[in-house]
Design a protein around this motif. Structure first.
Motif: not given
Length: 604
Positions: A325, A328, A331, A339-344, A349, A351, A353
């Motif tokens: 991350i 991100e 950035q 920015i919102a991203i999802t990771k395992d 899982k 999320k 933010i």
């Protein structure tokens, strides 16, 4: 070190002021005294010179008594100075010595004579006398102060004209006196001034020390107060009781300590509230600096990340780098956008933010990440989708049968009474299935909303179980499953809702038969203890370990194939009914070993 102390500076300054003041005043008065003394001596010499000049003027024709050596000695003694009398050309006219005398010329001027005796005031005039003669010969008085080679010290020379009968200058009277007395007097005055200075310095130093201590004592108290405040002790006070500016400063410092104490208490309260709020948030929070280094985390993050508490920052940085991350985050700080991203992560899982931290000037000072474990919401979303699919399937199958039967009757394909009756029976059976489905949905909704009430009455549980087993025996026979239940006598009744208790045992027994293969046995057993415990055992295929935590959730079905009937609401409804009776339910299962359900109900 002493020179740096303000007490020393104040004492030295006070003494210096006294010293400079006395020196200035003493020097001024010495100069005034010297000037006054010179002026007085000058006036005295001038007065005496005028007396001699007047005497000479008045006795131009009667010079006998004033001739000779004795007259000059008389003038020296009378004036306390050296006396020279010159003619109109500036030449000495009144001299005494061997063969010398004094006389007047016939024209009214001064002349020379001789008489026996030693030389007195003979020889050339001193330089200071020669300097005043020209001005005196013009008829004016003249004064000169200079260093005399005759006396080897400073002298005062005065000259006055001697006037003839016609007021013309016929000669001069010159008086030269050393200033030894004046210098000695001035030197004595300087000595007295020096002694006075030394004497005055003693009380000056004493007063300086006193006032320095009076000045520095409250300053030291304020310094101690400031140091205590710097250490975080805002209860300290300077305690200066003075009405001057120092007292005002001390009171201001005390007021500052009081206000700081109040403000710091408020800040700590707000910080504590903020810490409590952050700690109570179920989502994880990570704060980063501009170098993307983690600064702080809340207590929820270690639980989400399956890490120990407290979460070591170096380990957190390693884990976040593994999640990928950082790009991100960079950035976010550059674009100042969320920015919102999802990771395992492991079996979860997550999320993230990511938000920039922007100060009041619009500058980015860091970033913060809100970490949410969306595994449960994702699972519930999957369950919702499965539920919609299952309900759609459960509704579609009966409706298809009902529609097909009605179309056959309407089209005349089925016209014999026996066939019409069988179609109607099929439609009635499918309608009952739809009714059960809708009833289950309504029951679960009421149970979750707490709107389902119990009609409690004494219930004999063995009898209830016997009736339930008997009503399900026909279904069990069709599947080739045998239900084995032997009622135990002497079981006391319990307080409960007969219909709801029967409903929950029907659910458990129906599931046991549904997932049991043919030629197997479902066993029902009641054990009376502190609670009434009902055990329902089957010999089915069992439940996978990863599914056990979710079997009580609504819409969940361990068998996700379309061949599995039901909506996944049964166990959720049964669990709510057990809890509504203040009981407990548990389930143990292994793949290939069957399942055991235990329901514990209180007697009252």
């Amino acid at each position: 070190m002493l020179k740096k102390r303000i007490a020393f500076k104040l004492m030295a300054g006070f003494a210096m002021i006294v010293l400079v003041s006395m020196l200035s005043i003493g020097t001024f008065f010495i100069f005034m005294f010297r000037g006054y003394t010179f002026h007085t001596s000058q006036a005295t010499l001038l007065n005496r010179a005028h007396i001699i000049a007047n005497l000479l003027s008045e006795n131009q024709n009667n010079i006998g008594p004033m001739r000779g050596y004795g007259f000059v000695r008389f003038l020296d003694a009378m004036t306390e100075a050296k006396v020279w009398i010159t003619d109109s050309h500036g030449h000495p006219a009144l001299l005494s010595g061997p063969g010398r005398g004094t006389g007047f010329g016939m024209g009214g001027g001064l002349g020379k004579g001789r008489s026996p005796g030693d030389p007195v005031n003979s020889g050339p005039l001193p330089d200071s006398a020669q300097q005043v003669v020209p001005q005196v010969l013009t008829g004016k008085d003249s004064v000169s102060e200079s260093f005399s080679t005759l006396y080897h010290e400073s002298t005062l020379t005065v000259g006055v004209p001697v006037l003839g009968l016609n007021k013309q200058v016929i000669g001069t009277v010159l008086l030269l006196a050393p200033v030894t007395g004046i210098t000695a007097t001035v030197n004595k005055a300087i000595g007295i001034l020096a002694v006075s200075l030394l004497v005055a310095l003693i009380p000056a130093f004493g007063l300086g020390i006193y006032y320095a201590l009076q000045f520095t004592r409250p300053l030291r108290a304020m310094n101690r107060t400031a140091l205590e405040m710097a250490r975080g002790n805002y209860a300290t006070r300077a305690g200066i009781d003075r009405q001057d500016e120092i007292g005002q400063l001390g009171n201001s410092l005390d007021l500052l300590a009081e206000e700081l104490s109040h403000t710091v208490d408020q800040l700590f309260q707000e910080k504590g509230k903020m810490a409590d709020i952050i700690a109570s948030i179920s989502e994880g929070i990570v704060a980063f600096d501009l170098d993307l280094k983690p600064l702080n985390v809340n207590s929820a993050l270690p639980e989400i990340m399956h890490r120990p508490h407290p979460y070591p920052l170096d380990e957190l940085e390693h884990d976040l780098a593994g999640l990928g991350i950082m790009a991100e985050l960079q950035q976010v700080t550059q674009d100042k956008k969320i920015i919102a991203i999802t990771k395992d992560w492991l079996d979860k899982k997550l999320k993230f933010i990511l938000s920039p931290i922007i100060d009041k000037n619009g500058n980015v000072s860091g970033s913060v990440a809100l970490v949410q474990d969306i595994s449960e919401s994702e699972r519930l979303e999957e369950l919702r989708k499965d539920f919609i699919a299952n309900v759609s399937h459960e509704f579609r199958t009966p409706l298809t049968v009902i529609k097909g039967s009605l179309e056959a009757i309407m089209d005349g394909a089925v016209d014999r009474p026996g066939d019409i009756e069988r179609c109607c029976e099929r439609m009635l059976g499918e309608t009952r299935s739809l009714e059960r489905l809708v009833t289950d949905l309504l029951d679960l909704s009421r149970l979750q909303a707490g709107k389902l009430s119990l009609n409690k009455e004494p219930v004999h549980l063995p009898t209830l179980l016997a009736d339930t087993v008997k009503s399900l025996q026909t279904v069990a026979d069709k599947k080739g499953v045998r239900i084995n239940y032997d009622p135990v006598p002497g079981i006391p009744p319990l307080a409960g809702d007969y219909d709801r208790l029967r409903q929950l045992f029907v659910i458990f027994l129906d599931n046991a038969m549904k997932y049991s293969p043919a030629q197997t046995v479902v066993t029902v057993e009641v054990i009376a203890g502190k609670t009434l415990d009902v055990f329902i055992r089957d010999q089915g295929r069992g439940i996978a370990p990863e599914s056990l935590p979710y079997i009580w959730d609504r819409f969940y079905k361990a068998d996700k194939s379309r061949r599995s009937t039901g909506t996944g609401l049964g166990l959720a409804i049964a669990k709510h009914l057990v809890e509504l009776h203040k009981g407990q339910v548990s389930l143990q299962s292994e793949l290939g070993q069957g399942t055991v359900v235990k329901v514990s109900l209180p007697y009252s």
